[in-house]
Design a protein around this motif. Structure first.
Motif, PDB file in Angstrom:
ATOM      1  N   VAL A 118       0.807  -1.237   0.000  1.00 34.94           N
ATOM      2  CA  VAL A 118       0.000   0.000   0.000  1.00 34.94           C
ATOM      3  C   VAL A 118       0.837   1.282   0.000  1.00 34.94           C
ATOM      4  O   VAL A 118       0.304   2.350  -0.335  1.00 34.94           O
ATOM      5  CB  VAL A 118      -1.013   0.029   1.184  1.00 34.94           C
ATOM      6  N   TYR A 119       2.117   1.212   0.377  1.00 28.24           N
ATOM      7  CA  TYR A 119       2.901   2.452   0.418  1.00 28.24           C
ATOM      8  C   TYR A 119       3.019   3.024  -1.001  1.00 28.24           C
ATOM      9  O   TYR A 119       3.503   2.347  -1.911  1.00 28.24           O
ATOM     10  CB  TYR A 119       4.292   2.213   1.017  1.00 28.24           C
ATOM     11  N   ARG A 121       0.998   3.190  -3.231  1.00 22.84           N
ATOM     12  CA  ARG A 121       0.292   2.242  -4.126  1.00 22.84           C
ATOM     13  C   ARG A 121       1.162   1.062  -4.542  1.00 22.84           C
ATOM     14  O   ARG A 121       0.891   0.385  -5.530  1.00 22.84           O
ATOM     15  CB  ARG A 121      -0.276   2.941  -5.360  1.00 22.84           C
ATOM     16  N   GLY A 122       2.228   0.821  -3.794  1.00 26.38           N
ATOM     17  CA  GLY A 122       2.969  -0.417  -4.038  1.00 26.38           C
ATOM     18  C   GLY A 122       4.441  -0.206  -4.318  1.00 26.38           C
ATOM     19  O   GLY A 122       4.802   0.466  -5.285  1.00 26.38           O
ATOM     20  N   ALA A 157      -3.631  -7.951   1.457  1.00 28.06           N
ATOM     21  CA  ALA A 157      -3.567  -7.841  -0.001  1.00 28.06           C
ATOM     22  C   ALA A 157      -2.692  -8.969  -0.517  1.00 28.06           C
ATOM     23  O   ALA A 157      -1.857  -9.500   0.222  1.00 28.06           O
ATOM     24  CB  ALA A 157      -2.956  -6.497  -0.394  1.00 28.06           C
ATOM     25  N   TRP A 159       0.328  -9.495  -2.668  1.00 28.81           N
ATOM     26  CA  TRP A 159       1.421  -8.644  -3.196  1.00 28.81           C
ATOM     27  C   TRP A 159       2.686  -9.494  -3.187  1.00 28.81           C
ATOM     28  O   TRP A 159       3.207  -9.829  -2.118  1.00 28.81           O
ATOM     29  CB  TRP A 159       1.574  -7.395  -2.331  1.00 28.81           C
TER      30      TRP A 159
END
Ligand code: GLY
Length: 351
Positions: A118-119, A121-122, A157, A159
């Motif tokens: 999430v940082y 948006r990735g 998520a 990821w």
């Protein structure tokens, strides 16, 4: 060194062997060539043992880094801790090109992976598992999460990491109880996919060759993730023992480790499957004996109603049904959807 390639949507390698932390700078440079700096997330149990080993090569290669240390234990896997990591990254001016490094067990890997997801948006992240459980399970497959008051892993998520570097030297400082707890996931892998591995564990007990065994377990997990990265089908098999296990873990107030809880959950499910004629009686007999050999529990005296209440509110419950992973034989399992009352009766048969 062993390497297992994971052909996920973002493919990556899992490298397993001694001394891998000393090559961390080369790994960062080759895997994330645009990274200006690294955020190393660890905890206060692993940091004192392995942080210096991980960051020395970064310093030597003049790769700037910053460290964020969490208190060890599942209690640190919260949304507040996640926000604190993100605030730290923002305060240190991390950009989308930079890379996060998860140095620790499952808790550190899960929260760092979610922070990376999430940082901005990735951003890229590399898993540096230091426990057996993280090495064979949680660091592989791109599941990232924190817990919410309502349950484990409810915020997360998918990821995928850029790589998993499993430095087997780190297992040398793993407390025996944590090592044995990780062995529950090894036994789970054998029950799910690999009768030969099960027989090997019956011969060796906990004194198995760690590098080759981790590689073998990771290869099994890779096969599942390659088929079902987003956990909509076959990946549910990996929950063997977890449906009841998560309930046990929570009911014990996390006094039971994840591995102990999964062990007890797996033993209960195997006995229930035999009682329902799904597998031969030999299956629970061998599973109980192997778990006991590893000092792992094979049952629970927690109150049945409390366990069922927790189990049935588990996030895996879907449309009034719950998918229970049951053994058909050692090395072959299936997921059986059960209505909630059927699931409760099934578990009762194994307790
Ligand atoms: N640990 C279970 C999974 O990765 O799906």
């Amino acid at each position: 060194m062993n390497t297992v390639h994971v052909p996920a949507s973002v493919p990556y390698d899992v490298r397993i062997g001694p001394g891998l932390l000393s090559g961390l700078a080369d790994a960062v440079k080759s895997l994330c060539p645009k990274a200006g700096k690294c955020l190393v997330v660890t905890d206060d149990a692993v940091g004192p043992l392995w942080l210096e080993k991980a960051t020395r090569p970064l310093s030597a290669a003049q790769i700037p880094f910053s460290v964020y240390t969490l208190p060890h234990g599942e209690a640190s896997k919260t949304a507040d801790d996640l926000i604190a990591i993100l605030n730290h990254a923002a305060a240190e001016h991390f950009t989308r090109a930079d890379v996060f490094l998860a140095l620790g067990g499952g808790m550190v890997g899960d929260i760092t992976g979610l922070a990376a997801a999430v940082y901005m948006r990735g951003v890229d992240y590399i898993q540096l598992p230091t426990t057996l459980l993280a090495a064979i399970d949680s660091s592989v497959g791109g599941k990232t999460a924190v817990d919410l008051p309502a349950g484990k892993n409810l915020m997360g998520a998918f990821w995928q990491p850029r790589a998993v570097l499993c430095d087997t030297d780190t297992l040398s400082t793993l407390p025996r109880a944590d090592f044995l707890s990780g062995c529950a996931e090894v036994i789970k892998t054998a029950v799910l996919f690999d009768e030969e591995l099960f027989a090997l564990l019956e011969r060796t007990g906990p004194d198995f060759d760690r590098e080759s065994l981790i590689a073998r377990c990771v290869a099994h997990k890779r096969d599942v993730v390659a088929q079902d990265e987003r956990d909509t089908g076959r990946r549910a098999l990996l929950n063997l023992g977890h449906t009841l296990g998560h309930a046990l873990e929570a009911e014990s107030g996390f006094a039971l480790t994840h591995g102990q809880s999964v062990a007890a959950g797996m033993a209960v499910v195997c006995r229930a499957a035999a009682a329902y004629g799904i597998c031969a009686a030999e299956v629970p007999a061998r599973v109980d004996a192997l778990l006991a050999r590893f000092g792992l529990p094979t049952g629970t005296d927690a109150p049945f109603d409390a366990l069922m209440a927790r189990m049935l509110s588990d996030k895996k419950r879907a449309g009034g049904a719950i998918g229970i992973v049951v053994p058909e034989q050692i090395g072959r399992c299936s997921v059986r959807p059960m209505a909630t009352d059927e699931a409760a009766a099934f578990m009762k048969a194994g307790l």
